[in-house]
Design a protein around this motif. Structure first.
Motif, PDB file in Angstrom:
ATOM      1  N   UNK A  96      14.814  23.072 146.356  1.00 58.34           N
ATOM      2  CA  UNK A  96      13.714  23.240 147.315  1.00 58.34           C
ATOM      3  C   UNK A  96      13.665  22.061 148.294  1.00 58.34           C
ATOM      4  N   UNK A  97      13.940  20.850 147.803  1.00 57.31           N
ATOM      5  CA  UNK A  97      13.954  19.667 148.692  1.00 57.31           C
ATOM      6  C   UNK A  97      15.056  19.794 149.729  1.00 57.31           C
ATOM      7  N   UNK A  98      16.219  20.274 149.280  1.00 58.76           N
ATOM      8  CA  UNK A  98      17.338  20.442 150.223  1.00 58.76           C
ATOM      9  C   UNK A  98      16.999  21.522 151.261  1.00 58.76           C
ATOM     10  N   UNK A  99      16.359  22.604 150.794  1.00 57.30           N
ATOM     11  CA  UNK A  99      15.961  23.687 151.720  1.00 57.30           C
ATOM     12  C   UNK A  99      14.948  23.154 152.732  1.00 57.30           C
ATOM     13  N   UNK A 100      14.033  22.291 152.259  1.00 58.77           N
ATOM     14  CA  UNK A 100      13.006  21.714 153.145  1.00 58.77           C
ATOM     15  C   UNK A 100      13.666  20.839 154.212  1.00 58.77           C
ATOM     16  N   UNK A 101      14.625  19.999 153.767  1.00 57.09           N
ATOM     17  CA  UNK A 101      15.310  19.112 154.723  1.00 57.09           C
ATOM     18  C   UNK A 101      16.093  19.899 155.764  1.00 57.09           C
ATOM     19  N   UNK A 102      16.775  20.957 155.310  1.00 60.70           N
ATOM     20  CA  UNK A 102      17.539  21.809 156.248  1.00 60.70           C
ATOM     21  C   UNK A 102      16.600  22.420 157.288  1.00 60.70           C
ATOM     22  N   UNK A 103      15.480  22.948 156.815  1.00 62.80           N
ATOM     23  CA  UNK A 103      14.532  23.598 157.736  1.00 62.80           C
ATOM     24  C   UNK A 103      13.934  22.577 158.702  1.00 62.80           C
ATOM     25  N   UNK A 104      13.596  21.398 158.196  1.00 63.33           N
ATOM     26  CA  UNK A 104      13.004  20.365 159.066  1.00 63.33           C
ATOM     27  C   UNK A 104      13.998  19.929 160.137  1.00 63.33           C
ATOM     28  N   UNK A 105      15.269  19.807 159.738  1.00 59.76           N
ATOM     29  CA  UNK A 105      16.310  19.398 160.683  1.00 59.76           C
ATOM     30  C   UNK A 105      16.446  20.460 161.791  1.00 59.76           C
ATOM     31  N   UNK A 106      16.455  21.719 161.384  1.00 58.28           N
ATOM     32  CA  UNK A 106      16.585  22.804 162.378  1.00 58.28           C
ATOM     33  C   UNK A 106      15.391  22.802 163.332  1.00 58.28           C
ATOM     34  N   UNK A 107      14.202  22.585 162.778  1.00 62.17           N
ATOM     35  CA  UNK A 107      12.999  22.596 163.628  1.00 62.17           C
ATOM     36  C   UNK A 107      12.985  21.401 164.575  1.00 62.17           C
ATOM     37  N   UNK A 117      11.518  30.920 163.911  1.00 67.37           N
ATOM     38  CA  UNK A 117      10.668  31.623 162.933  1.00 67.37           C
ATOM     39  C   UNK A 117      11.291  31.598 161.542  1.00 67.37           C
ATOM     40  N   UNK A 118      12.616  31.758 161.510  1.00 67.23           N
ATOM     41  CA  UNK A 118      13.318  31.750 160.230  1.00 67.23           C
ATOM     42  C   UNK A 118      13.230  30.364 159.590  1.00 67.23           C
ATOM     43  N   UNK A 119      13.393  29.324 160.412  1.00 67.40           N
ATOM     44  CA  UNK A 119      13.312  27.951 159.894  1.00 67.40           C
ATOM     45  C   UNK A 119      11.892  27.650 159.398  1.00 67.40           C
ATOM     46  N   UNK A 120      10.892  28.123 160.132  1.00 66.08           N
ATOM     47  CA  UNK A 120       9.496  27.906 159.711  1.00 66.08           C
ATOM     48  C   UNK A 120       9.220  28.610 158.381  1.00 66.08           C
ATOM     49  N   UNK A 121       9.749  29.818 158.229  1.00 66.72           N
ATOM     50  CA  UNK A 121       9.536  30.576 156.992  1.00 66.72           C
ATOM     51  C   UNK A 121      10.227  29.874 155.816  1.00 66.72           C
ATOM     52  N   UNK A 122      11.441  29.365 156.066  1.00 62.84           N
ATOM     53  CA  UNK A 122      12.174  28.653 155.005  1.00 62.84           C
ATOM     54  C   UNK A 122      11.429  27.377 154.614  1.00 62.84           C
ATOM     55  N   UNK A 123      10.858  26.697 155.611  1.00 60.59           N
ATOM     56  CA  UNK A 123      10.103  25.465 155.336  1.00 60.59           C
ATOM     57  C   UNK A 123       8.876  25.775 154.480  1.00 60.59           C
ATOM     58  N   UNK A 124       8.187  26.852 154.811  1.00 63.28           N
ATOM     59  CA  UNK A 124       6.995  27.226 154.031  1.00 63.28           C
ATOM     60  C   UNK A 124       7.370  27.566 152.586  1.00 63.28           C
ATOM     61  N   UNK A 125       8.476  28.284 152.390  1.00 64.47           N
ATOM     62  CA  UNK A 125       8.914  28.598 151.020  1.00 64.47           C
ATOM     63  C   UNK A 125       9.203  27.307 150.257  1.00 64.47           C
ATOM     64  N   UNK A 126       9.917  26.392 150.920  1.00 71.02           N
ATOM     65  CA  UNK A 126      10.304  25.136 150.247  1.00 71.02           C
ATOM     66  C   UNK A 126       9.075  24.291 149.908  1.00 71.02           C
ATOM     67  N   UNK A 127       8.152  24.153 150.848  1.00 70.02           N
ATOM     68  CA  UNK A 127       6.951  23.332 150.612  1.00 70.02           C
ATOM     69  C   UNK A 127       6.113  23.940 149.477  1.00 70.02           C
ATOM     70  N   UNK A 128       5.995  25.268 149.480  1.00 72.19           N
ATOM     71  CA  UNK A 128       5.187  25.935 148.446  1.00 72.19           C
ATOM     72  C   UNK A 128       5.836  25.782 147.077  1.00 72.19           C
ATOM     73  N   UNK A 129       7.165  25.897 147.026  1.00 74.30           N
ATOM     74  CA  UNK A 129       7.865  25.692 145.743  1.00 74.30           C
ATOM     75  C   UNK A 129       7.668  24.263 145.243  1.00 74.30           C
ATOM     76  N   UNK A 130       7.771  23.298 146.151  1.00 70.35           N
ATOM     77  CA  UNK A 130       7.613  21.891 145.745  1.00 70.35           C
ATOM     78  C   UNK A 130       6.199  21.633 145.238  1.00 70.35           C
ATOM     79  N   UNK A 131       5.216  22.223 145.911  1.00 66.85           N
ATOM     80  CA  UNK A 131       3.820  22.064 145.494  1.00 66.85           C
ATOM     81  C   UNK A 131       3.640  22.605 144.059  1.00 66.85           C
ATOM     82  N   UNK A 132       4.182  23.781 143.810  1.00 64.75           N
ATOM     83  CA  UNK A 132       3.999  24.395 142.491  1.00 64.75           C
ATOM     84  C   UNK A 132       4.783  23.655 141.405  1.00 64.75           C
ATOM     85  N   UNK A 133       5.913  23.070 141.776  1.00 64.65           N
ATOM     86  CA  UNK A 133       6.704  22.360 140.765  1.00 64.65           C
ATOM     87  C   UNK A 133       6.165  20.944 140.552  1.00 64.65           C
TER      88      UNK A 133
END
Ligand code: ATP
Length: 135
Positions: A96-107, A117-133
């Motif tokens: 999830x951290x790697x997915x977050x970094x990839x999305x942030x870099x793209x944005x 939009x795809x990068x924003x959606x990926x970032x939201x998935x990653x942030x939500x996963x990190x929050x829950x973990x």
């Protein structure tokens, strides 16, 4: 008391993530979080990425990561179909951290070939996963 238990099934195209009697569930609808209790009016709602909060009979709580999808109920059972769903212990925080970094870099780059939009959606998935973990 109704003799039939109120149940929740959380499914993806790959697997059944949760299938048990519940007391209630709160889900991330596209227009905000909503709760479902036994006897709820039959309805269907689309879901956004978020944390689905389950209360089991007896009061035990379980939170799940759920991606976009749908929830439907007839007041006796609830079915939640999501693109992806995970229990907290199933979340790979490193991924999830790697997915977050990839999305942030793209944005941050925002070049013409990047789907914002795809990068924003990926970032939201990653942030939500990190929050829950808990990360
Ligand atoms: P990634 O870029 O790392 O694939 P993603 O947000 O694009 O992340 P999804 O499309 O939401 O991934 O999910 C694809 C599949 O991978 C699903 O089965 C999902 O449960 C699983 N998955 C994705 N990220 C994680 C993670 N961090 N931990 C556990 N399972 C994951």
């Amino acid at each position: 008391m109704d003799s039939q238990p109120f149940t929740l099934d959380v499914v993806t195209l790959k697997r059944v993530v949760f299938s048990e009697p519940i007391e209630s569930v709160i889900a991330p609808g596209t227009v905000g979080y909503f709760g479902v209790l036994p006897g709820h009016t039959p309805f269907v709602s689309s879901l956004q990425v978020g944390i689905t909060k389950i209360t089991k009979p007896g009061g035990e709580k379980l939170n799940l990561f759920t991606s976009t999808g749908f929830l439907m109920t007839d007041g006796k059972k609830v079915i939640l179909l999501a693109e992806a769903a995970e229990r907290p212990e199933e979340i790979d925080a490193g991924r999830a951290k790697r997915a977050k970094e990839r999305a942030e870099k793209r944005l941050a780059e925002r070049t013409a070939d990047i789907d914002i939009d795809r990068a924003k959606a990926a970032l939201l998935r990653a942030i939500t996963r990190l929050k829950l973990s808990g990360q």
